[in-house]
Scaffold this motif. Structure first.
Motif, mmCIF file in Angstrom:
data_model
loop_
_atom_site.group_PDB
_atom_site.id
_atom_site.type_symbol
_atom_site.label_atom_id
_atom_site.label_comp_id
_atom_site.label_asym_id
_atom_site.label_seq_id
_atom_site.Cartn_x
_atom_site.Cartn_y
_atom_site.Cartn_z
ATOM 1 N N VAL A 53 0.778 -1.193 0.115
ATOM 2 C CA VAL A 53 0.006 -0.076 -0.127
ATOM 3 C C VAL A 53 0.932 1.251 0.157
ATOM 4 C CG1 VAL A 53 -1.477 1.223 1.284
ATOM 5 C CG2 VAL A 53 -1.947 -0.884 1.095
ATOM 6 N N THR A 54 1.920 1.354 0.832
ATOM 7 C CA THR A 54 2.839 2.293 0.857
ATOM 8 C C THR A 54 3.613 2.545 -0.249
ATOM 9 O OG1 THR A 54 3.032 1.994 3.331
ATOM 10 C CG2 THR A 54 4.677 3.299 2.360
ATOM 11 N N GLN A 55 4.102 1.516 -1.050
ATOM 12 C CA GLN A 55 4.529 1.663 -2.443
ATOM 13 C C GLN A 55 3.867 2.191 -3.304
ATOM 14 O OE1 GLN A 55 5.761 -2.536 -2.808
ATOM 15 N NE2 GLN A 55 7.958 -2.042 -2.614
ATOM 16 N N ASP A 56 2.545 1.637 -3.486
ATOM 17 C CA ASP A 56 1.624 2.277 -4.344
ATOM 18 C C ASP A 56 1.258 3.692 -4.200
ATOM 19 O OD1 ASP A 56 -0.538 1.496 -6.240
ATOM 20 O OD2 ASP A 56 -1.702 2.328 -4.777
ATOM 21 N N HIS A 57 1.115 4.127 -2.973
ATOM 22 C CA HIS A 57 0.832 5.263 -2.793
ATOM 23 C C HIS A 57 2.004 6.277 -2.934
ATOM 24 C CE1 HIS A 57 -1.959 8.478 -1.165
ATOM 25 N NE2 HIS A 57 -0.947 8.802 -0.081
ATOM 26 N N LEU A 58 3.005 6.079 -2.301
ATOM 27 C CA LEU A 58 4.234 7.118 -2.413
ATOM 28 C C LEU A 58 5.215 6.838 -3.687
ATOM 29 C CD1 LEU A 58 4.857 6.862 1.447
ATOM 30 C CD2 LEU A 58 3.468 8.429 0.239
ATOM 31 N N GLY A 59 5.192 5.610 -4.318
ATOM 32 C CA GLY A 59 6.394 5.321 -5.105
ATOM 33 C C GLY A 59 6.374 6.420 -6.210
ATOM 34 N N ALA A 60 5.669 6.968 -6.802
ATOM 35 C CA ALA A 60 5.721 7.778 -7.863
ATOM 36 C C ALA A 60 6.370 9.240 -7.647
ATOM 37 C CB ALA A 60 4.478 8.010 -8.610
ATOM 38 N N ALA A 61 5.736 9.540 -6.475
ATOM 39 C CA ALA A 61 6.313 10.805 -5.835
ATOM 40 C C ALA A 61 7.878 10.789 -5.504
ATOM 41 C CB ALA A 61 5.451 11.315 -4.802
ATOM 42 N N LEU A 62 8.300 9.770 -4.925
ATOM 43 C CA LEU A 62 9.585 9.483 -4.558
ATOM 44 C C LEU A 62 10.441 9.201 -5.790
ATOM 45 C CD1 LEU A 62 9.210 6.969 -1.454
ATOM 46 C CD2 LEU A 62 10.098 9.300 -1.511
ATOM 47 N N SER A 63 10.272 8.544 -6.833
ATOM 48 C CA SER A 63 10.804 8.139 -7.961
ATOM 49 C C SER A 63 11.031 9.572 -8.691
ATOM 50 C CB SER A 63 9.944 7.084 -8.866
ATOM 51 O OG SER A 63 9.887 6.061 -7.982
ATOM 52 N N VAL A 88 -14.025 -5.180 8.696
ATOM 53 C CA VAL A 88 -12.389 -5.592 8.715
ATOM 54 C C VAL A 88 -11.911 -5.901 7.214
ATOM 55 C CG1 VAL A 88 -10.823 -6.985 9.833
ATOM 56 C CG2 VAL A 88 -12.549 -6.499 11.096
ATOM 57 N N ILE A 89 -10.944 -5.454 6.772
ATOM 58 C CA ILE A 89 -10.541 -5.537 5.457
ATOM 59 C C ILE A 89 -8.841 -6.085 5.559
ATOM 60 C CG2 ILE A 89 -9.555 -4.566 2.999
ATOM 61 C CD1 ILE A 89 -11.863 -2.433 5.279
ATOM 62 N N GLY A 90 -8.718 -7.204 4.959
ATOM 63 C CA GLY A 90 -7.413 -7.870 5.304
ATOM 64 C C GLY A 90 -6.431 -8.080 4.167
ATOM 65 N N GLU A 91 -5.217 -7.698 4.509
ATOM 66 C CA GLU A 91 -3.994 -7.802 3.357
ATOM 67 C C GLU A 91 -3.942 -6.830 2.371
ATOM 68 O OE1 GLU A 91 -1.690 -9.281 4.658
ATOM 69 O OE2 GLU A 91 -2.553 -10.369 6.228
ATOM 70 N N ALA A 92 -2.807 -6.808 1.852
ATOM 71 C CA ALA A 92 -2.293 -5.602 0.949
ATOM 72 C C ALA A 92 -3.654 -5.468 -0.247
ATOM 73 C CB ALA A 92 -1.170 -5.608 0.410
ATOM 74 N N PRO A 93 -3.861 -6.573 -1.027
ATOM 75 C CA PRO A 93 -4.810 -6.358 -2.299
ATOM 76 C C PRO A 93 -6.063 -5.723 -1.993
ATOM 77 C CG PRO A 93 -3.636 -8.731 -2.459
ATOM 78 C CD PRO A 93 -3.451 -7.919 -0.959
ATOM 79 N N ALA A 94 -6.652 -6.140 -0.717
ATOM 80 C CA ALA A 94 -7.912 -5.446 -0.413
ATOM 81 C C ALA A 94 -7.655 -3.999 -0.214
ATOM 82 C CB ALA A 94 -8.971 -6.497 0.464
ATOM 83 N N MET A 95 -6.540 -3.987 0.661
ATOM 84 C CA MET A 95 -6.469 -2.701 1.449
ATOM 85 C C MET A 95 -6.206 -1.525 0.349
ATOM 86 S SD MET A 95 -3.805 -3.926 4.532
ATOM 87 C CE MET A 95 -3.609 -2.494 5.022
ATOM 88 N N MET A 141 -7.412 -1.465 -2.717
ATOM 89 C CA MET A 141 -8.824 -1.055 -3.287
ATOM 90 C C MET A 141 -9.513 -0.202 -2.400
ATOM 91 S SD MET A 141 -10.048 -4.960 -4.772
ATOM 92 C CE MET A 141 -11.757 -4.110 -5.082
ATOM 93 N N MET A 142 -9.438 -0.411 -1.157
ATOM 94 C CA MET A 142 -10.067 0.565 -0.257
ATOM 95 C C MET A 142 -9.403 1.835 -0.287
ATOM 96 S SD MET A 142 -12.818 -0.681 1.075
ATOM 97 C CE MET A 142 -13.080 0.550 2.474
ATOM 98 N N LEU A 143 -7.988 1.973 -0.618
ATOM 99 C CA LEU A 143 -7.364 3.264 -0.626
ATOM 100 C C LEU A 143 -6.905 3.648 -1.742
ATOM 101 C CD1 LEU A 143 -4.862 2.287 2.399
ATOM 102 C CD2 LEU A 143 -6.691 3.877 2.781
ATOM 103 N N GLY A 144 -7.468 3.175 -2.923
ATOM 104 C CA GLY A 144 -7.082 3.471 -4.381
ATOM 105 C C GLY A 144 -7.554 4.960 -4.784
ATOM 106 N N ALA A 145 -8.734 5.644 -3.899
ATOM 107 C CA ALA A 145 -8.892 6.750 -4.338
ATOM 108 C C ALA A 145 -8.536 7.901 -3.290
ATOM 109 C CB ALA A 145 -10.513 6.992 -4.177
ATOM 110 N N MET A 146 -7.536 7.582 -2.446
ATOM 111 C CA MET A 146 -6.676 8.472 -1.648
ATOM 112 C C MET A 146 -6.072 9.240 -2.464
ATOM 113 S SD MET A 146 -4.985 7.749 2.006
ATOM 114 C CE MET A 146 -3.654 7.028 1.358
ATOM 115 N N PRO A 147 -6.107 10.632 -2.483
ATOM 116 C CA PRO A 147 -5.111 11.434 -3.058
ATOM 117 C C PRO A 147 -3.558 11.094 -2.795
ATOM 118 C CG PRO A 147 -6.611 12.741 -2.036
ATOM 119 C CD PRO A 147 -7.051 11.472 -1.530
#
Length: 578
Positions: free
Chosen positions: A11-21, A221-228, A230-236
């Motif tokens: 989740v962290t990689q998905d959210h921050l990776g582009a800005a860091l890169s 309760v949402i378990g593990e990265a793939p589902a998480m 999906m839940m956080l996908g719309a977060m800016p």
């Protein structure tokens, strides 16, 4: 306090990776100290109560500084010959102490939820307090906007309660709510959050993840990265500027605790070389408030450890490259997970379960990952929590280090949480040091004893006294954001081993002396991260120091967590002021 650490979460990689890169892979050191030169006369004379951290001369009343280095320290009469008409005399309001050292924490993996509401047990003593904190956050958030909270750890509350959909719906009827479990293996969400994410009851679980369901409705309760994800996908997603601001916020908080040097414990885990490049870019724009050492992560997506080592080398990130503020000096390998998250690797099962966690590598895979860094001259840091992980890492190091040209690089075990007497003796014989997360004892000690590990294994947690007796060099760390950076609190816990939950003492035989604990956050921690020019106030060392309202070397350890940091200095220049 988070239960997960040292491994980048998808989740962290998905959210921050582009800005860091976006920082690229060109690493250019600022070398702020290049213009400093040490002269025979002091530019700054510090006069007052000085606790040097040097056992041979523990107190001084004057310290002369030139070119960012200490050129004289002792009685005022001892340094008067180093003063001329251009010397600036300063008299700090408080006690001058060596800058504190934080030898293992995380910048990058702490950025995802840096601004989220803290609902850790440290802040919320009861489960009702957690719910109240989320409700209060919602009350300050416009209707329809997301409420985010972090560090919820059910293992620290009676019955290990979940934040269910019904609880969150009742607490926050007008806002979507997402709460991250401290382990980062789970999210908790209300109905509005599911709707905002476009996840309905009929949405299939993604491979490797799940949306908890019961009696025809979501549990919340949402378990593990793939589902998480999906839940956080719309977060800016953050911009590079926001990432930079977040990094500086973390470093300023460290300086606020008297820290002048730290080691980032898993650099490259999100965006590879770009993480080092960004640190240097920030330091070039303005000197950082804390010196940062980086431990290069042995894993990059789609690459073997040998290929990762080559990637670092191709970018010019080699052992001890960088400058006096940002320096690469270690190679990080993770052997297992988190004990409180029940993914640490143990020889015996967790209480009430039929498994004892698992290793993150096969034994041969771990050896390969270690060799990839060792062969290039890196100091090796191996994350080890459970006793089986310690055994696996120790066996690997016992096989690899003898005969290696790089055997004596102050290699260390990070956390080294639950150990046997035999493992302590062998670790000392192998010349491996250890850094302990003392907040395991303070915050999770009762849970380890009562519900996770049982009394016998809990008594083998963070064995500072036994490690020192065995001849192991030790330091103390926070593992931020597993717990807050607060070296004096870590030192206090090493001495007292008192549990927050019930005030009892966890194995008094493992209590360190006050002198040992303070050394473990100053000169011994500096030694461990190859910062031999720091950690105590002595001639020839850097003028890195903090000004406290009390002297920990002469005060009761019971008060250490309440000591206030007034100022922090690097090379004799201000880095933080209260």
């Amino acid at each position: 306090m988070a239960a997960g650490c040292c491994t980048a979460h998808p989740v962290t990689q998905d959210h921050l990776g582009a800005a860091l890169s976006s920082a690229g892979t060109t690493v250019t050191a600022a070398n702020h100290a290049a213009g400093l030169s040490v002269g025979q006369a002091a530019e700054i004379l510090v006069v007052g109560i000085i606790a040097t951290g040097n056992p041979a001369a523990p107190l001084a009343e004057a310290m002369a500084i030139s070119g960012g280095a200490i050129i004289g320290i002792g009685a005022l009469k001892d340094v008067e010959g180093l003063v001329d008409s251009s010397t600036k005399t300063v008299k700090p309001e408080g006690v001058v102490v060596p800058g504190l050292i934080e030898p293992h924490m995380h910048i990058w993996t702490s950025l995802l939820n840096l601004t989220w509401t803290d609902v850790s047990h440290e802040v919320c003593a009861t489960f009702d307090d957690v719910v109240a904190a989320i409700k209060a956050s919602a009350a300050q958030t416009p209707a329809g906007q997301f409420v985010y909270a972090k560090l919820f750890d059910p293992s620290l509350y009676p019955g290990e309660p979940d934040l269910t959909l019904d609880i969150l719906d009742a607490a926050c009827p007008n806002n979507p709510v997402v709460v991250m479990n401290a382990s980062m293996h789970y999210l908790y969400a209300n109905s509005a959050a599911f709707a905002a994410a476009g996840v309905t009851y009929d949405t299939p679980d993604p491979a490797g993840g799940n949306f908890g369901r019961s009696n025809g409705k979501f549990t919340g309760v949402i378990g593990e990265a793939p589902a998480m994800m999906m839940m956080l996908g719309a977060m800016p997603k953050p911009t590079p500027a926001q990432i930079g601001a977040g990094i500086l916020e973390i470093l300023n908080e460290c300086a606020k605790q008297g820290v002048t040097s730290l080691r980032e414990g898993a650099t490259g885990s999100l965006a590879g070389v770009s993480e080092v490049a960004m640190l240097h870019q920030l330091n070039s724009a303005k000197r950082l408030p804390v010196r940062v050492s980086t431990a290069q992560f042995a894993i990059m997506q789609g690459k073997t450890p040998e290929q990762v080592a080559q990637t670092w080398k191709d970018a010019g990130v080699t052992p001890f490259s960088g400058d006096e503020m940002v320096r690469a000096d270690a190679w990080k390998v993770v052997a297992d997970g988190s004990n409180q998250g029940r993914s640490g690797y143990f020889m015996q099962p967790y209480l009430g379960e039929d498994n004892g966690g698992h290793g993150d590598w096969t034994p041969e895979g771990l050896r390969g990952a270690i060799r990839a860094g060792l062969n290039d001259g890196w100091q090796i840091n191996v994350h080890t929590n459970g006793d089986a992980a310690v055994e696996m890492a120790l066996e690997a190091m016992e096989e690899i280090l003898p005969g290696s040209a790089n055997a004596d690089l102050r290699h260390s075990f990070v956390h080294f949480s639950v150990t046997t007497d035999d493992q302590l003796a062998r670790t000392a014989k192998a010349g491996i040091s250890a850094t302990f997360l003392m907040n395991h004892v303070l915050y999770w000690g009762a849970a380890f004893r009562d519900t996770i590990l049982g009394p016998e294994r809990a008594n083998r947690l963070d064995r500072v006294a036994s490690a020192l007796k065995a001849g192991i060099n030790v330091s103390l760390h926070s593992d931020y954001n597993v717990s807050k950076v607060h070296p004096l609190l870590s030192a206090q816990t090493a001495v007292l081993r008192r549990l927050q939950a019930d005030g009892s003492i966890l194995n008094a035989a493992e209590c360190a002396t006050p002198a040992q604990a303070l050394a473990a956050i100053t000169r011994d921690a500096a030694w461990q991260i190859h910062a031999d020019d720091r950690g105590s106030l002595e001639v020839g060392k850097r003028a890195d120091y903090a000004v406290l309202d009390s002297n920990p070397w002469t005060s009761d350890p019971e008060s250490w967590d309440k000591i206030v940091v007034n100022e922090t200095y690097i090379d004799g220049t201000l880095a933080f002021q209260a």
